[in-house]
Design an enzyme around this catalytic site. Structure first.
Site, PDB file in Angstrom:
ATOM      1  CD  GLU A  76       9.250  -3.914   6.816  1.00  0.00           C
ATOM      2  OE1 GLU A  76       8.022  -3.558   6.712  1.00  0.00           O
ATOM      3  OE2 GLU A  76       9.986  -4.129   5.905  1.00  0.00           O
ATOM      4  NE  ARG A 128       5.529  -1.662   7.040  1.00  0.00           N
ATOM      5  CZ  ARG A 128       4.927  -2.199   6.125  1.00  0.00           C
ATOM      6  NH1 ARG A 128       3.679  -2.484   6.356  1.00  0.00           N
ATOM      7  NH2 ARG A 128       5.551  -2.573   5.272  1.00  0.00           N
ATOM      8  N   GLY A 188      -1.853  -5.558  -0.933  1.00  0.00           N
ATOM      9  CA  GLY A 188      -2.152  -6.344  -2.144  1.00  0.00           C
ATOM     10  C   GLY A 188      -2.446  -5.787  -3.415  1.00  0.00           C
ATOM     11  CD  GLU A 190       2.367  -2.972  -5.213  1.00  0.00           C
ATOM     12  OE1 GLU A 190       2.495  -1.853  -5.436  1.00  0.00           O
ATOM     13  OE2 GLU A 190       1.796  -3.564  -4.032  1.00  0.00           O
ATOM     14  CB  THR A 245      -4.067  -1.628  -0.398  1.00  0.00           C
ATOM     15  OG1 THR A 245      -2.922  -1.368  -0.868  1.00  0.00           O
ATOM     16  CG2 THR A 245      -4.908  -2.900  -1.015  1.00  0.00           C
ATOM     17  CG  ASN A 265       0.099   0.815  -5.534  1.00  0.00           C
ATOM     18  OD1 ASN A 265       0.670   0.726  -4.357  1.00  0.00           O
ATOM     19  ND2 ASN A 265      -0.048  -0.199  -6.452  1.00  0.00           N
ATOM     20  CG  ASP A 310       4.327   1.255  -6.156  1.00  0.00           C
ATOM     21  OD1 ASP A 310       2.991   1.311  -5.853  1.00  0.00           O
ATOM     22  OD2 ASP A 310       5.258   0.753  -5.884  1.00  0.00           O
ATOM     23  CE  LYS A 337       6.404   3.282  -2.519  1.00  0.00           C
ATOM     24  NZ  LYS A 337       6.058   2.453  -3.516  1.00  0.00           N
ATOM     25  CD1 TRP A 400       8.646  -0.005   4.350  1.00  0.00           C
ATOM     26  CD2 TRP A 400       8.244   0.330   6.842  1.00  0.00           C
ATOM     27  NE1 TRP A 400       9.761  -0.531   5.204  1.00  0.00           N
ATOM     28  CE2 TRP A 400       9.420  -0.413   6.538  1.00  0.00           C
ATOM     29  CE3 TRP A 400       8.030   0.706   7.969  1.00  0.00           C
ATOM     30  CZ2 TRP A 400      10.441  -1.101   7.695  1.00  0.00           C
ATOM     31  CZ3 TRP A 400       8.885   0.366   9.108  1.00  0.00           C
ATOM     32  CH2 TRP A 400       9.915  -0.484   8.748  1.00  0.00           C
TER      33      TRP A 400
END
Length: 691
Positions: A76, A128, A188, A190, A245, A265, A310, A337, A400
């Protein structure tokens, strides 16, 4: 309404700087010979004025050289090109430098990220890219380090641990460097962490400031902006991390001295657990402006108050100077999003506009004065306690993959995607010591083995390259794709937009009408964004190829619509008249569906399905259908041997390869129920005719 040309659209190209330390002057001047920062310039427009390759001659584009990579996972990264060298990071946070003309490998650096770090990553072991300053390059590692290397030799200059390693933090995003400050965030949410971003001295690695995005528990000595945010939270959010984050987007305005960050999120997603009773939960899902020198809060704009889907604001941020209603505004643009395209005044944070760029059912629009979304009450599964099939879903209408902006045409190009997600509140949910902690029931939302349901979901999951008028707030043209996870974008002065596709093509489109002008078969899906540079009067275009990321893992059956079921990781570099070619691929081999006899009771299989959904599906696919990047467990030989299955899943014999032990959250008996569930799923799909 017309565009006032900004920094990246000077009528005359600035003088090239061909060697020496990377400085603010070099990055701001944006000499078209190189690519010195993640978005090329601090405004992150991903536009290059280079026009040697243009709509008239792009059909002559050919492969100049390629470099095979040693990591067969998602690629990526955005390459940097500095003084005739091209610098990349790869999956597993490795770094490499090549001669940008010949492709000769100059150096490589392996930070030796332990395989066990993979379990903390939501969306593949990706990286990335780099940042550059002085004589160094900088990048983050999956296990939470910030690495500084000598740009010429690749030797380690310094390394700093930027996270609490007892918590499930990762780094996948690229840093930025502003006036000698290396700025890095982390991921992190999630899993359950508290978000922040940190600045380090580029020369020494000393920490200079840290900016938290959600408040600590009440009563702690914290900055005024965090104390103000406390009023927007309820319950004991700090025990669950809170989230927020800063794992990707940043942009910088040198004239204002402001750094703009996109905040992620909530942790967990389900607000009823994170903040019982609701609240806006600042600064989740927000754009925040920070004084780049001191790390002090300046302003914020929250896109999705009380985020529970999210819906991050971590997507690519672009800065530009645009004429709106006869007045030139310094704007910030983002397509996050949640499906709305936002324009803000980047000086004050004033809301200017938000228009839907994708279909949606979670909201009907935004308040034209405040920008606050007008929510569909049924979307609040956290309040109703009822399932909600949300559109866009957790994958976002834009993930992203970076946008691009052509200032001459005043057009933003968006790699959009259209897919739903079943938000089903988990009952009596509690955080686990390992794996996703999002407060939704993944087992209940798994794709059932019903052809009508599967076909409907496949038909409804698509994507597009959108050309967007940011002032009018409407689409100019689009190119439709069969599935999500297509690559990031590059716009050029040659009237071109470059994008890789999940199906494995690298394509050049006309930026004026979207006409497909050229393509190259890359043999693998491309999710990374391209760049362009000039050396010795020759323009080159470069892109990392390598299928991966979240859409190659978690979505199961939907992954097969998006892209090929294989990864071939390479750096590809093109020029006019290039005569290079790729070696032929061996025919892909897919093990047959040949499961052992069914085991376990109905109760065992149901329990195993719930455990699989929570702990296994994020890597091995929804309903145990592999996405092509990691093993499809329905086809695994381990199903036939309970002892070997236990040695891998319970004992962690493959931990060095990223398959860690799950004994923290599942007993041996629990793990056997997961095997029973996967065997059952293999039989179901074999009965449907899958081979």
């Amino acid at each position: 309404m017309s565009l006032v040309c900004g920094q990246a659209a000077l009528n005359a190209a600035p003088p090239e700087v061909t060697s020496g330390p990377v400085t603010a002057v070099r990055i701001i001047a944006a000499a078209d010979s190189g690519w010195l920062s993640y978005g090329r310039t601090y405004d992150e427009q991903r536009f290059s004025p280079l026009d040697q390759i243009n709509s008239d001659n792009v059909k002559q584009l050919g492969l100049a050289w390629h470099a095979d990579l040693d990591t067969a996972r998602g690629q990526e990264a955005t390459p940097l090109v500095i003084d005739g060298r091209i610098f990349i990071t790869t999956a597993w946070s490795k770094a490499k430098a090549y001669d940008a003309v010949s492709g000769r490998l100059l150096w490589q650096y392996d930070p030796k990220v332990p395989g066990e770090a993979a379990v903390k990553a939501c969306c593949d072991v990706v990286n990335r890219g780099m940042a550059a300053w002085g004589d160094k390059v900088f990048f983050g590692t999956l296990d939470g380090r910030l690495i500084a290397l000598n740009r010429q030799t690749g030797k380690l200059a310094w390394s700093r641990i930027t996270v609490d390693r007892t918590q499930p933090y990762t780094i996948t995003g690229a840093p930025r460097v502003i006036d000698g400050k290396v700025i890095i965030g982390n991921g992190g949410a999630e899993m359950g962490v508290r978000g922040y971003i940190t600045a380090y001295d580029a020369q020494t690695g000393k920490q200079l400031w840290r900016f938290y995005t959600v408040p600590d528990r009440p009563g702690m000595n914290q900055a005024a902006y965090l104390k103000a945010a406390e009023k927007t939270w309820n319950g004991e959010w700090w025990k669950l991390g809170g989230g927020g984050t800063v794992w990707d987007a940043m942009a910088y305005d040198p004239a204002l001295g402001l750094l703009y960050i996109g905040v992620g999120n909530g942790a967990p997603w389900n607000q009823s657990y994170r903040s019982p009773g609701g609240g806006d939960n600042l600064y989740l899902s927000s754009i925040v402006a920070i004084n780049a020198k001191t790390g002090a809060y300046v302003w914020h704009f929250q896109q999705t108050p009380g985020e529970t889907w999210d819906f991050t604001a971590t997507q690519h941020i672009i800065l530009a100077d645009i004429k709106i209603d006869g007045k030139v505004r310094k704007v910030l643009m983002q397509a996050p999003k949640n499906g709305f395209f936002y324009m803000l005044d980047r000086v004050t944070g004033e809301f200017l506009s938000a228009k839907a760029y994708a279909p949606m059912n979670w909201a009907t629009g935004v308040d034209p004065k405040t920008g606050r979304p007008i929510e569909n009450p049924e979307a609040r599964y956290d309040k109703t306690g009822k399932p909600f099939i949300g559109f866009p879903g957790a994958g976002g209408a834009h993930s992203w993959h970076p946008m691009a902006y052509d200032p001459g045409q005043n057009t933003v190009f968006i790699p959009a995607q259209f897919a739903a997600f079943p938000y089903i509140p988990a009952k009596d949910w509690k955080p686990a010591a390992q794996g996703f902690n999002n407060g939704v029931d993944g087992a209940a939302g798994a794709m059932p083995p019903v052809p009508e349901v599967r076909n409907g979901a496949l038909a409804a999951t698509t994507a597009a390259l959108l050309a967007w008028d940011p002032v009018a707030g409407k689409e100019r043209w689009r190119v439709n794709y069969p599935g999500p996870n297509n690559g990031g974008l590059l716009a050029t002065g040659g009237g071109l937009v470059f994008q890789g596709t999940a199906r494995g093509d690298f394509v050049a489109y006309s930026s004026t009408d979207g006409q497909r002008l050229w393509s190259f078969p890359a043999q693998t899906g491309i999710v990374a964004p391209p760049i362009t540079y000039r050396i010795g009067g020759q323009q080159y275009v470069a892109v990392l190829a390598g299928w991966g990321g979240v859409w190659a893992l978690a979505p199961g059956l939907l992954s097969q619509k998006s892209g090929p079921a294989r990864n071939v990781s390479r750096l590809l570099v093109f020029r006019l008249g290039g005569k290079g070619s790729l070696p032929a691929l061996d025919e892909a081999f897919l093990a047959p569906l040949d499961p052992p006899a069914a085991i376990g009771s109905e109760a065992d299989i149901a329990a195993g399905g719930a455990r699989y959904a929570r702990f296994c599906s994020t890597c091995h696919g929804d309903a145990a259908i592999g996405g092509g990047l990691l093993p499809d467990l329905r086809r695994s030989a381990l199903l036939h041997d309970a002892a070997t299955w236990q040695s891998v899943v319970h004992d962690g014999t493959l931990a060095a390869r990223g398959m860690v032990s799950w004994s923290k959250v599942m007993s041996a008996a629990d793990i056997e129920t997961v095997r029973a569930y996967v065997i059952m799923r293999a039989h179901q799909d074999k009965a449907l005719g899958e081979k």
